[in-house]
Design an enzyme around this catalytic site. Sequence first.
Site, PDB file in Angstrom:
ATOM      1  N   TRP A 300      35.475  39.018  25.728  1.00  0.00           N
ATOM      2  CA  TRP A 300      36.494  37.989  25.961  1.00  0.00           C
ATOM      3  C   TRP A 300      37.036  38.087  27.384  1.00  0.00           C
ATOM      4  O   TRP A 300      37.359  37.076  27.997  1.00  0.00           O
ATOM      5  CB  TRP A 300      37.628  38.161  24.945  1.00  0.00           C
ATOM      6  CG  TRP A 300      38.749  37.178  25.109  1.00  0.00           C
ATOM      7  CD1 TRP A 300      38.842  35.930  24.565  1.00  0.00           C
ATOM      8  CD2 TRP A 300      39.969  37.360  25.852  1.00  0.00           C
ATOM      9  NE1 TRP A 300      40.025  35.326  24.929  1.00  0.00           N
ATOM     10  CE2 TRP A 300      40.734  36.179  25.721  1.00  0.00           C
ATOM     11  CE3 TRP A 300      40.483  38.399  26.629  1.00  0.00           C
ATOM     12  CZ2 TRP A 300      41.985  36.019  26.326  1.00  0.00           C
ATOM     13  CZ3 TRP A 300      41.718  38.245  27.232  1.00  0.00           C
ATOM     14  CH2 TRP A 300      42.453  37.069  27.074  1.00  0.00           C
ATOM     15  N   HIS A 301      37.094  39.293  27.902  1.00  0.00           N
ATOM     16  CA  HIS A 301      37.677  39.473  29.230  1.00  0.00           C
ATOM     17  C   HIS A 301      36.743  39.054  30.354  1.00  0.00           C
ATOM     18  O   HIS A 301      37.221  38.709  31.450  1.00  0.00           O
ATOM     19  CB  HIS A 301      38.088  40.933  29.432  1.00  0.00           C
ATOM     20  CG  HIS A 301      39.391  41.288  28.783  1.00  0.00           C
ATOM     21  ND1 HIS A 301      39.498  41.650  27.455  1.00  0.00           N
ATOM     22  CD2 HIS A 301      40.661  41.307  29.275  1.00  0.00           C
ATOM     23  CE1 HIS A 301      40.772  41.901  27.167  1.00  0.00           C
ATOM     24  NE2 HIS A 301      41.491  41.695  28.247  1.00  0.00           N
ATOM     25  N   GLY A 302      35.453  39.079  30.148  1.00  0.00           N
ATOM     26  CA  GLY A 302      34.567  38.689  31.235  1.00  0.00           C
ATOM     27  C   GLY A 302      33.109  38.841  30.890  1.00  0.00           C
ATOM     28  O   GLY A 302      32.744  39.433  29.864  1.00  0.00           O
TER      29      GLY A 302
END
Length: 444
Positions: A300-302
Amino acid sequence: MEFSSLEFLFRFLPIFLIIYYLVPVKYKNPVLFFGSLVFYAMGSWKDALLLLFSMSLNYILVLLMDHISRKSSRNTMLVILLCYNIGLLCIFKYTRLSLPLGISFYTFTMLSYVLDVYKKKTAALRDYLEYGTYILLFPKLISGPIAQFADMAGQLKKHPIRLEKIEHGLTLFIIGLGYKVIIANHLAILWRDIQGIGFESISTPLAWMGAFGYSAQLFFDFQGYSLMAIGIGEMLGFDLPKNFDHPYRSRTVSEFYRRWHITLGRWFRDYLYIPLGGNRKGNAWTFFNLLIVWVVTGMWHGSTINFPLWGLILFVFIALERFVIRNFLEKHGWLAHLYIWFVIPLTWVVFAITKLSDLKVYFARLFPFFGTGIAVNAGDYLKYGRTYGVFFLLAFVVSLPFMDKILKKCWKKWWMKAILFVVLWICIYQIANGLNNPFMYFSF
């Protein structure tokens, strides 16, 4: 448009608040809807069109789903909604397309609405402006807090304006601005300096200073944004959820992430971990469910490899704590705190450095017995310690438990208002002189 910009502080926010406070209650949601859309569109009108399309599509399909009684048909509609929202997020995350601002956050906001209506925790909204206000509410739109629909539904009809809430909201906003501008923005320069020197050329003490500095920068940047968002929410008559609860006072990694980015952790718990079975099916399934949640959290973060690796590392520590070392940590409080202050900065290094080759070099500087590279200037940490030591000290002092107690007890006192006034104008002076950086979570 950032909260810590002169454009927001002296143009958008004052004009918006004047209009919002002057209009009758029945017009406040329309003002919030269109004002929030203007706020977002000032960053990119193309991204605003995409947001409007996604928001409208979700609104229509959820209404249809809410009218369907057959479970199989409701499930089909849910699958369509999940595929659209998650698929769109993945397309932008994992291709070369430019990432729309805040898409990770507003996608989870939309999914909260979809899933809460599907589970019949709340009814679908018929009023498009009320629904749109939940999605677009500008304090939380770009970087959270991620307010679940079931918690916000009751606030969308009436959000009364009280002078005390406005005053308290302004207090939170100024504290958050100070965290961002005075602490996070200065520590950001340290991390940029280390990157400019080259990881292979820094000394081991400077490498550790960089790890602690990045950890503090990320905390005060994101906590600063969250406080500003919550503060603006209070000024608008909304109670947005807390996003941080002193995570560095934790004794375990699992406790740390119950205190860090609380609304994201709660989202994954309620909409992924528990539906997977949580800890109800025995240790093996609990282990597997934790693995899924933390790998997905990283993704989700990258899109770069370091993010799922970061999630996987956190999973390993959380699994060890749950199944192996929990009793030891519970019995040895100070060792548990030292464990967190050692482990968490190392995991943030993995979070910060996107290339595995650079990550290997940095860890070799942290632990020089690996023998990669040499420190060109072995005393470099003394220079940077003199420059940034005051900001490390400030970060430490404002994080102490007694500071919370003072703020809660004295925020109405005249001398506290004087301090906040000084903090505000220091921030404005520094922003006017160019010391400002985008909020770090804008890139996620």
